[in-house]
Design an enzyme around this catalytic site. Structure first.
Site, PDB file in Angstrom:
ATOM      1  N   HIS A 136      18.597  -0.487 -17.001  1.00  0.00           N
ATOM      2  CA  HIS A 136      18.643   0.340 -15.786  1.00  0.00           C
ATOM      3  C   HIS A 136      17.352   0.236 -14.979  1.00  0.00           C
ATOM      4  CE1 HIS A 136      22.033   2.313 -17.880  1.00  0.00           C
ATOM      5  NE2 HIS A 136      21.224   2.311 -18.919  1.00  0.00           N
ATOM      6  N   SER A 161       2.713 -13.019   6.990  1.00  0.00           N
ATOM      7  CA  SER A 161       3.335 -12.254   8.058  1.00  0.00           C
ATOM      8  C   SER A 161       2.591 -12.541   9.361  1.00  0.00           C
ATOM      9  CB  SER A 161       3.255 -10.762   7.731  1.00  0.00           C
ATOM     10  OG  SER A 161       3.325  -9.998   8.917  1.00  0.00           O
ATOM     11  N   LYS A 202      -0.322  -9.532   4.124  1.00  0.00           N
ATOM     12  CA  LYS A 202       0.927  -9.871   3.435  1.00  0.00           C
ATOM     13  C   LYS A 202       0.978 -11.281   2.862  1.00  0.00           C
ATOM     14  CE  LYS A 202       4.520  -7.839   3.682  1.00  0.00           C
ATOM     15  NZ  LYS A 202       5.494  -7.011   4.177  1.00  0.00           N
ATOM     16  N   GLU A 240      13.338 -15.055  -2.070  1.00  0.00           N
ATOM     17  CA  GLU A 240      14.336 -14.309  -1.275  1.00  0.00           C
ATOM     18  C   GLU A 240      15.377 -15.253  -0.677  1.00  0.00           C
ATOM     19  OE1 GLU A 240      12.099 -11.989   1.549  1.00  0.00           O
ATOM     20  OE2 GLU A 240      11.208 -10.757  -0.018  1.00  0.00           O
TER      21      GLU A 240
END
Ligand code: ARG
Length: 463
Positions: free
Chosen positions: A155, A276, A282, A289
């Site tokens: 979980h 970024s 960043k 992704e």
């Protein structure tokens, strides 16, 4: 020039041509188309259907076309309808009359079925080789991290301590199943449709076993209707690739989580990260992704083809031309994903110290503390309750079980003795898990040996 112009009195409408053509994408298998034609011609000559002179002229012509395309001397184009028309048309322009005999005893229906199978077969081997490289990389990580402790999750909550080798080993299992699935597909599909004609075979005395053999198939397919209408092997491949994409996506999801500032279990290398345009701090896990994102395309291809095929009466229908773009796209996508993923994990830094600290601070040794009590005669249900109280105490003080003093342990249960620290250390917790498949070092070493042998015995693209 149209292969079928004789019966027609009008030119094809340009939009119809554009809508109908497949050359823009089926040129991808020009090599396989020529390979199939050469085998067909050899068989025709052997059977006395074609003269030896024509055979020689055609084979030389086809080999020349192949070389010229490969060397960039011949551009595939000319407004032909598909790659089959293009090759035949070019051949006839180059060698004259003999070129027109190439298509004897063949239809584009069995030709395209053959080309697609040959192409798919080659691609399956490439996919297997890429998975093989990935498995090798996973094994390297496993060998290095047999005692890198980390929390195992259920979980997404810290559950019990494991090692990084154990976690990565789970993916080794997944990707080796993927590889064996590809192997199964290859085995099942490796029968040659050539000689099935349009749908009902031909009246020529073709030797289908011979062409099958020339092209490396186990034998000819046994029903000419099915041969031209079967796209099961593509559906199987799309399904196997969907599962590969799903496995990659799950691992990417974990890497994205592990790479966050909150977790810091791993650091993706600069060469596999992006920045970024506005936020200077960043460093984004874009590759992970994108791989996760591309899974959707692969699933989409499978659902598309299933839907295309579902209502088709036997035998060939033009709908089936839709099998190509989506399959090519899915294959290229999955190949790219495996390659990028392998590169990403082979350059990634695993932070052993952060992982171990995280396992300690998450009460992953709570089950082991309960087991300690059980070994000292406390019934498991009571032990569960006692350790629950230890956890509450720690949560309140913001410490780990290992940080409690013996007095604090004993205030909750007098059964605890000095050896509790040893019993709940990460090392003990993991090492006690000795059954095969568990993270304990000895069990893990055995499994790694098995994997090693497995990878040595199979090369990537063995059939
Ligand atoms: N481009 C076609 C395809 O991909 C080739 C087969 C054409 N056969 C036909 N009868 N129109 O399916």
């Amino acid at each position: 020039m149209k292969l079928w112009g004789g019966r027609f009195t009008k030119e094809t409408n340009q939009l119809v041509h554009n809508f109908n053509e497949s050359l823009s994408f089926d040129q991808k298998f020009y090599r396989q188309d020529i390979q199939g034609s050469i085998a067909h011609v050899k068989m025709l000559a052997r059977q006395g259907i074609l003269s030896r002179e024509d055979e020689e002229a055609i084979i030389n012509g086809l080999s020349g076309i192949l070389d010229d395309i490969q060397e960039g001397r011949l551009a595939i184009g000319s407004g032909a309808e598909d790659i089959h028309s293009f090759v035949e048309e070019t051949l006839t322009q180059r060698i004259g009359e003999a070129g027109k005999r190439l298509h004897t005893g063949r239809s584009r229906n069995d030709q395209v079925a053959l080309d697609m199978k040959l192409y798919t077969r080659d691609q399956i081997l490439e996919l297997k080789e890429l998975l093989h490289q990935l498995l090798k990389e996973l094994l390297t990580i496993m060998e290095e991290h047999i005692d890198t402790f980390m929390p195992g999750f259920t979980h997404l909550q810290k559950a019990q301590p494991i090692t990084l080798a154990h976690h990565v080993g789970a993916y080794f299992e997944m990707f080796s199943r993927d590889k064996s699935r590809l192997h199964d597909i290859w085995e099942r599909m490796n029968y040659c449709p050539l000689g099935s004609g349009a749908l009902a075979g031909t009246t020529y005395n073709l030797d289908r076993a011979y062409t099958a053999e020339l092209l490396g198939f186990y034998g000819p397919t046994l029903n000419s209707m099915d041969s031209v209408a079967d796209r099961d092997y593509l559906l199987e491949l799309l399904s196997a690739m969907s599962i590969i994409a799903m496995h990659l996506s799950r691992f990417c999801e974990e890497i994205i989580i592990w790479n966050t500032n909150e977790y810091r279990f791993v650091e993706i290398d600069d060469s596999y990260s992006t920045g970024s345009s506005i936020m200077p701090q960043k460093k984004n896990p874009d590759i992970a992704e994108l791989i996760r994102g591309k899974t959707g395309r692969v699933y989409g291809a499978m659902i598309s083809l299933l839907t295309t095929m579902k209502g088709l009466p036997l035998a060939y229908n033009k709908d089936m031309q839709e099998d190509k773009e989506l399959t090519f796209d899915a294959i290229d996508t999955v190949k790219g994903c495996i390659q990028l993923f392998t590169g990403m994990i082979s350059t990634m830094t695993f932070r052993k110290d952060v992982m171990e600290r995280s396992a300690k601070n998450g009460f992953t040794n709570a089950t082991d503390a309960a087991d300690y009590l059980v070994k000292h005669g406390v019934p498991f249900r009571d032990a569960h309750g006692i350790v629950g109280r230890l956890v509450l105490f720690c949560l309140d003080k913001g410490i780990a079980l290992d940080d409690m003093t013996l007095e604090e342990f004993q205030a909750i249960s007098p059964v605890f003795q000095e050896d509790i620290y040893e019993a709940i250390s990460m090392k003990t917790c993991v090492e006690k898990r000795t059954t095969i498949g568990a993270p304990g070092q000895e069990a893990m070493k055995q499994v790694i040996q098995t994997y090693k042998k497995m990878l040595e015995e199979e090369t990537g693209n063995d059939k």
